[in-house]
Scaffold this motif. Structure first.
Motif, PDB file in Angstrom:
ATOM      1  N   THR A 263      -5.480  -6.989   9.850  1.00 22.23           N
ATOM      2  CA  THR A 263      -6.497  -6.922   8.794  1.00 22.23           C
ATOM      3  C   THR A 263      -7.453  -5.748   9.022  1.00 22.23           C
ATOM      4  OG1 THR A 263      -6.420  -9.323   8.439  1.00 22.23           O
ATOM      5  CG2 THR A 263      -8.385  -8.162   7.680  1.00 22.23           C
ATOM      6  N   LYS A 264      -7.893  -5.572  10.260  1.00 21.37           N
ATOM      7  CA  LYS A 264      -8.820  -4.466  10.571  1.00 21.37           C
ATOM      8  C   LYS A 264      -8.139  -3.116  10.348  1.00 21.37           C
ATOM      9  CE  LYS A 264     -11.476  -7.166  13.904  1.00 21.37           C
ATOM     10  NZ  LYS A 264     -11.786  -7.401  15.337  1.00 21.37           N
TER      11      LYS A 264
ATOM     12  N   LYS B 243       0.814  -1.215   0.000  1.00 21.43           N
ATOM     13  CA  LYS B 243       0.000   0.000   0.000  1.00 21.43           C
ATOM     14  C   LYS B 243       0.854   1.275   0.000  1.00 21.43           C
ATOM     15  CE  LYS B 243      -3.947  -2.035   2.506  1.00 21.43           C
ATOM     16  NZ  LYS B 243      -4.993  -1.678   1.532  1.00 21.43           N
TER      17      LYS B 243
ATOM     18  N   SER C 174      -5.691  -2.513   8.242  1.00 21.37           N
ATOM     19  CA  SER C 174      -5.540  -2.338   6.791  1.00 21.37           C
ATOM     20  C   SER C 174      -6.836  -1.893   6.131  1.00 21.37           C
ATOM     21  CB  SER C 174      -5.058  -3.649   6.183  1.00 21.37           C
ATOM     22  OG  SER C 174      -4.942  -3.542   4.772  1.00 21.37           O
ATOM     23  N   ARG C 175      -7.950  -2.474   6.564  1.00 18.12           N
ATOM     24  CA  ARG C 175      -9.254  -2.112   5.984  1.00 18.12           C
ATOM     25  C   ARG C 175      -9.612  -0.670   6.290  1.00 18.12           C
ATOM     26  NH1 ARG C 175     -12.538  -7.614   7.728  1.00 18.12           N
ATOM     27  NH2 ARG C 175     -11.750  -8.961   6.035  1.00 18.12           N
TER      28      ARG C 175
END
Length: 356
Positions: free
Chosen positions: A350-351, A293, A353-354
């Motif tokens: 993951t959270k 990213k 990143s989202r």
């Protein structure tokens, strides 16, 4: 790795990515602290009658954990107080090598005393920069953080050992506050002469405790000026001019230092290898996600190793968004610092990143 939400209740309601700022209070540590103060409540000064024996036990556990003789372990309230005491023992004409923009508690105390200084730049070539600085400037001491508090860049320990072998008269003094507790560390076999750390971060030991480890040959040549009644008490402090005695001039808080001991026992119970493996897993996945990213400095991908601390690109708006979504992190430098410890999970990453 087993679910640690019961051991660290904060993780039930928050995603704590802020160990680089402050570790968490564990149930194990809470139990110790409650029992300690209950004993103090009902026993009063009787509790303190055995404090020397108790604190010697803390030194033994710290020494065992880092492979350092207990007689060469000094207990301090925090790194900064111990480091300032050490600097007072250095000859005034000493030349000290520092890292440019290292943690203020390393550089400021050196500069405030007027020592001659030289600098190595923190970038992807950190080790080469240090080597060039030492070779060219020939400093007497090298003072540095093992892990950089903003970027998370970690110095290569094999390099420090090779540097010491090539320059045996160079005394290496390191701050391990952002490192100790992450993985096994063999102080005796390292190239570091003096290692100090506050233990409230990666060791999750609470506030008011820390330690210094010193090689015997250095301890015999450095005489600290700090002294007090406590300097000559205890099994490991028989001489009033001993290095460890200089680090411990006044009374030590058995609650705080006992918290350090309790945290080491928790680490051993969980297993250092399991802790390190979990941190390594999260660290590698974070590098992949953040690099993809383009959220971190390209330097990170150029380094052979990195800590689990990352400074990701983000403004006040993103920071507020993360906080509103119960992700605890810090604004450092020009970005947002996140740090992963063993109580974190892949779901946490993951959270994060989202939301980004």
């Amino acid at each position: 790795m087993k679910n640690l939400k019961k051991e660290f209740p904060v993780t039930t309601n928050y995603i704590h990515l802020n160990t680089a700022a402050s570790g968490l209070l564990s149930e194990t540590l809470l139990d110790f602290r409650q029992n300690h103060d209950l004993d103090y409540l009902v026993k009063g000064s009787l509790l303190k009658n055995d404090q020397d024996k108790f604190l010697d036990g803390v030194r033994k556990d710290v020494g065992s954990y880092f492979n350092c003789d207990a007689s060469l372990v000094g207990l301090v309230p925090n790194f900064s107080l111990g480091f300032n005491a050490v600097l007072e023992a250095l000859p005034k004409n000493s030349k000290i090598a520092l890292l440019k923009e290292d943690y203020p508690s390393i550089n400021w105390p050196v500069l405030s005393r007027g020592f001659k200084t030289c600098y190595a730049i923190i970038d992807e070539n950190l080790e080469n920069n240090i080597l060039e600085c030492v070779t060219k400037e020939k400093p007497d001491f090298l003072c540095l953080s093992l892990v950089q508090y903003i970027s998370g860049i970690q110095v290569n320990f094999d390099f420090l050992k090779e540097l010491k072998q090539a320059h045996p008269n160079l005394i290496i003094i390191a701050d391990g506050t952002q490192y100790c507790g992450v993985e096994s560390f063999n102080f005796k076999e390292s190239g570091i002469d003096i290692l100090g750390a506050s233990a409230y971060k990666w060791m999750n030991a609470g506030y008011g405790n820390g330690f210094f480890l010193i090689k015997n040959e250095v301890a015999s040549n450095l005489k600290l000026k700090t002294t007090g009644f406590n300097s000559v008490r205890g099994a490991f402090k028989e001489e009033d001019d001993s290095f460890i005695g200089g680090l411990e001039p006044g009374h030590l808080d058995t609650l705080a230092q006992g918290s350090l001991q309790a945290s080491i026992k928790l680490i051993k119970r969980i297993g250092q290898d399991q802790i390190t493996n979990q941190i390594d897993l999260l660290k590698q996945k974070a590098i992949e996600v953040f690099s993809e990213k383009k959220l971190v400095d390209p330097i990170i991908s150029k380094r052979a190793q990195h800590s689990s601390i990352f400074n990701i690109k983000g403004d006040q708006k993103l920071f507020n968004k993360l906080i509103e979504n119960n992700i605890i992190c810090s604004q450092r430098g020009t970005g947002i610092r996140v740090s992963f410890h063993y109580f974190n999970s892949e779901d946490d990453l993951t959270k994060l990143s989202r939301l980004i």
